[in-house]
Design a protein around this motif. Sequence first.
Motif, PDB file in Angstrom:
ATOM      1  N   THR A 180      82.722 -41.264   5.825  1.00 50.02           N
ATOM      2  CA  THR A 180      83.558 -40.474   4.917  1.00 50.02           C
ATOM      3  C   THR A 180      85.043 -40.614   5.256  1.00 50.02           C
ATOM      4  OG1 THR A 180      83.305 -38.564   6.375  1.00 50.02           O
ATOM      5  CG2 THR A 180      81.735 -38.775   4.554  1.00 50.02           C
ATOM      6  N   ILE A 181      85.344 -41.184   6.407  1.00 52.79           N
ATOM      7  CA  ILE A 181      86.731 -41.324   6.872  1.00 52.79           C
ATOM      8  C   ILE A 181      87.545 -42.186   5.907  1.00 52.79           C
ATOM      9  CG2 ILE A 181      88.164 -42.369   8.690  1.00 52.79           C
ATOM     10  CD1 ILE A 181      86.971 -39.766   9.581  1.00 52.79           C
ATOM     11  N   HIS A 203      80.421 -33.664   8.000  1.00 50.66           N
ATOM     12  CA  HIS A 203      79.614 -34.868   8.211  1.00 50.66           C
ATOM     13  C   HIS A 203      80.466 -36.111   8.063  1.00 50.66           C
ATOM     14  CE1 HIS A 203      79.450 -34.003   3.890  1.00 50.66           C
ATOM     15  NE2 HIS A 203      79.341 -35.303   3.710  1.00 50.66           N
ATOM     16  N   LEU A 204      80.000 -37.187   8.690  1.00 51.82           N
ATOM     17  CA  LEU A 204      80.726 -38.472   8.709  1.00 51.82           C
ATOM     18  C   LEU A 204      80.072 -39.550   7.855  1.00 51.82           C
ATOM     19  CD1 LEU A 204      81.677 -38.771  12.479  1.00 51.82           C
ATOM     20  CD2 LEU A 204      83.279 -38.636  10.566  1.00 51.82           C
ATOM     21  N   LEU A 205      78.788 -39.425   7.595  1.00 46.65           N
ATOM     22  CA  LEU A 205      78.076 -40.470   6.865  1.00 46.65           C
ATOM     23  C   LEU A 205      78.204 -40.249   5.365  1.00 46.65           C
ATOM     24  CD1 LEU A 205      76.313 -42.979   7.287  1.00 46.65           C
ATOM     25  CD2 LEU A 205      74.320 -41.496   7.097  1.00 46.65           C
ATOM     26  N   LYS A 206      78.775 -41.243   4.689  1.00 46.03           N
ATOM     27  CA  LYS A 206      78.934 -41.155   3.232  1.00 46.03           C
ATOM     28  C   LYS A 206      77.632 -41.637   2.590  1.00 46.03           C
ATOM     29  CE  LYS A 206      82.378 -42.132  -0.348  1.00 46.03           C
ATOM     30  NZ  LYS A 206      81.444 -42.460  -1.440  1.00 46.03           N
ATOM     31  N   GLU A 209      90.950 -29.429  -2.552  1.00 42.55           N
ATOM     32  CA  GLU A 209      90.139 -30.629  -2.303  1.00 42.55           C
ATOM     33  C   GLU A 209      90.328 -31.180  -0.905  1.00 42.55           C
ATOM     34  OE1 GLU A 209      92.624 -34.153  -4.350  1.00 42.55           O
ATOM     35  OE2 GLU A 209      92.059 -32.525  -5.735  1.00 42.55           O
ATOM     36  N   VAL A 210      91.245 -30.582  -0.140  1.00 35.61           N
ATOM     37  CA  VAL A 210      91.437 -31.027   1.238  1.00 35.61           C
ATOM     38  C   VAL A 210      91.886 -29.853   2.102  1.00 35.61           C
ATOM     39  CG1 VAL A 210      93.848 -31.725   0.838  1.00 35.61           C
ATOM     40  CG2 VAL A 210      92.555 -32.754   2.725  1.00 35.61           C
ATOM     41  N   VAL A 211      91.317 -29.784   3.309  1.00 35.94           N
ATOM     42  CA  VAL A 211      91.745 -28.847   4.353  1.00 35.94           C
ATOM     43  C   VAL A 211      92.275 -29.680   5.502  1.00 35.94           C
ATOM     44  CG1 VAL A 211      90.946 -27.241   6.137  1.00 35.94           C
ATOM     45  CG2 VAL A 211      90.124 -26.995   3.797  1.00 35.94           C
ATOM     46  N   SER A 230      82.530 -30.334   0.179  1.00 34.34           N
ATOM     47  CA  SER A 230      81.320 -30.989   0.670  1.00 34.34           C
ATOM     48  C   SER A 230      81.211 -31.041   2.183  1.00 34.34           C
ATOM     49  CB  SER A 230      81.269 -32.431   0.142  1.00 34.34           C
ATOM     50  OG  SER A 230      82.319 -33.203   0.723  1.00 34.34           O
ATOM     51  N   GLY A 231      82.310 -30.850   2.895  1.00 33.21           N
ATOM     52  CA  GLY A 231      82.301 -30.981   4.345  1.00 33.21           C
ATOM     53  C   GLY A 231      82.565 -32.390   4.830  1.00 33.21           C
ATOM     54  N   ALA A 232      82.807 -33.334   3.909  1.00 32.09           N
ATOM     55  CA  ALA A 232      83.086 -34.715   4.305  1.00 32.09           C
ATOM     56  C   ALA A 232      84.347 -34.762   5.162  1.00 32.09           C
ATOM     57  CB  ALA A 232      83.263 -35.581   3.062  1.00 32.09           C
ATOM     58  N   VAL A 233      84.253 -35.417   6.321  1.00 30.47           N
ATOM     59  CA  VAL A 233      85.405 -35.526   7.226  1.00 30.47           C
ATOM     60  C   VAL A 233      86.256 -36.705   6.770  1.00 30.47           C
ATOM     61  CG1 VAL A 233      86.154 -35.884   9.597  1.00 30.47           C
ATOM     62  CG2 VAL A 233      84.092 -34.544   9.131  1.00 30.47           C
ATOM     63  N   LEU A 234      87.489 -36.431   6.375  1.00 29.12           N
ATOM     64  CA  LEU A 234      88.394 -37.461   5.856  1.00 29.12           C
ATOM     65  C   LEU A 234      89.235 -38.086   6.965  1.00 29.12           C
ATOM     66  CD1 LEU A 234      89.579 -35.514   2.674  1.00 29.12           C
ATOM     67  CD2 LEU A 234      87.640 -37.083   2.893  1.00 29.12           C
ATOM     68  N   ALA A 235      89.529 -37.302   7.988  1.00 34.76           N
ATOM     69  CA  ALA A 235      90.306 -37.806   9.128  1.00 34.76           C
ATOM     70  C   ALA A 235      89.987 -36.943  10.332  1.00 34.76           C
ATOM     71  CB  ALA A 235      91.804 -37.780   8.829  1.00 34.76           C
ATOM     72  N   MET A 236      89.992 -37.567  11.504  1.00 36.03           N
ATOM     73  CA  MET A 236      89.761 -36.837  12.748  1.00 36.03           C
ATOM     74  C   MET A 236      90.535 -37.560  13.847  1.00 36.03           C
ATOM     75  SD  MET A 236      86.173 -36.005  14.740  1.00 36.03           S
ATOM     76  CE  MET A 236      85.586 -34.805  13.542  1.00 36.03           C
TER      77      MET A 236
END
Length: 599
Positions: free
Chosen positions: A255-256, A481-484, A558-560, A282-288
């Motif tokens: 998801t990054i 989550h990380l898996l798209k 749409e983003v946190v 959705s909880g998708a992680v966009l950046a970490m």
Amino acid sequence: MALLQNLPYVPDTVRGRTVGRSFQAVFLMVLVSVLLVGAFGLRLFQLQVVEGDRNRQLADTNRIRLVPKRPARGTIFDRNGKILAGSRLSHTVSIWPIALPRDKWPMVINRLSKVLNVPPDEIQKRLEQAGYESIESITIARGISPAQATALAEYTNELPGVRLEAEAVRNYPNGDLAAHVIGYTGELTDEQLKARREQGYRLGDVVGQMGAESAFESTLHGTWGGQQVEVDSAGRIISILGDKPAIAGKDIQLTIDIELQRAAEAALGNREGAIVAIDPRSGAVLAMASWPTYDPNIFTTRITEAQWRQLQGADHPFLNRSLQAFPPASTFKIVTTSAAIESGKYDPGTVLPTYPYIQVGGIQFGDWNRAGFGPLSFPGAMAWSSDTFFYQVAMRIGGPTLIEMTRRYGFGRKTGIELGAEESAGLVPDEAWKQKNLDEDWVIGDSINMSIGQGFMQATPLQVANMFAVPANNGYRVTPHLLKDNEEHRNWKESLELSDATIDVLHQGLRRVITGGTGQSLNVPHLPPLSGKSGTAEAPPGLSHAWFGAYAPMEKPEVVVVAFAEHSGGGGGKVAAPMVLKVLEAYFKADQNAAAAAP
């Protein structure tokens, strides 16, 4: 005649025995010959008939070799199809234990050690682990330099039982970018080999050691293949007797967003801390992002002692600070506000006085500005982050109510992200925890400290981002989550069952932080309206930690983005808020560019 007369007398009977002895000698020779031929015949019978299968197998072992084929590792892509981890062609050196007698290996090992710059004891250990009778190739070094490959080719005649071959090794084209998310690969440790041998792993195998490489190892690894080949006395292949193709590992897509990740790492700079960006829907992680960091490419070859010492340094570059727990400070006032209104003890329109400090049990609990802010509502108290306002709330609702809401938000347990092996659960203290660890009762001061995210309370930047997602998506706790993986059809969220009144107060308060409170630096015209909250955590004996979290657009988030600066010594609004601003600018710029490019 005199000579004849001097000879002793020999009876006729003795002369007769001399003739008999010649026949006896012949008989003995025949008997011995028969016995020898019989013995050879019996031994030949035993070798060819009785032990024939075993001996033929030994002969085959000496001329037939099993050449394992390592599977190609699956590629890791970002959400837009950009490669995060792939493969490059390199050279691998392996040895064939059975090719040489035990006493011949020391000379070869010493020569190989000098060419590869690998301690001979290390090669010897590999050889003994495999066993001198093993017919499988054992990897000694991978990713060797062109100069080393040339030297090995030149010394071929002096290195019997050594094989140089081309092989795909892991490659991280972006260097240290997103290293903590992607992770790295490395050879199995002895303990890992014991645990995974039944899964088809073997000595010298490469596995994911951290990050996504480890979390999705079973998908990325693939299945070994091999060739059964006939070789001559020098170990050269004469013919291929059988071939089982290796099955490549499967590719995965994360998801990054690598460009947003780049912006997050640039915003963090060389400051110890972390930045997390997630999709609150959705909880998708966009950046970490986490700093300090490391380059995973160094593990594709043999790592030096100096490199390993550096990676084990005091600043802990392996540590993913996005998943480590710290006091969440005043960002936690989102939870305290929720607990207050949901308890029924406070009306959403409640106004309370604020003070320079509140004294409880002889202890003064001060406000951060040392003066108080006068009368404030819940939105106003969040805007100015008044501590004494929330102290009063905690004293009235009590510790158990505050703790119950804290757990509803997901604190005190792992979030469910695939990097669970590296994730801290954080800490939600309660009466039982305090009795067990400190042999003390829970007191009102503990509730006061917890109300502003201090005391024993501990949370990770990812958990704090999850907390901001609740007001952003109108009351749902998401699973980061990380898996798209077809995420639009997955159930990634669970309702906290907060009332509309509570959600409305949170919206008002978080928006007022930006328009007239501690986060005014984010009130900029080139971004959509956004909402957020600052936090400054006391962290003795060092400097304070700085926090800021925000979500946008305000109406349909749409983003946190949450930024955390460890021991920064500054306030959240001054230190962490500018980091969040840079990430949001990158996000919405990319969004605008994508919209402009659309047909």
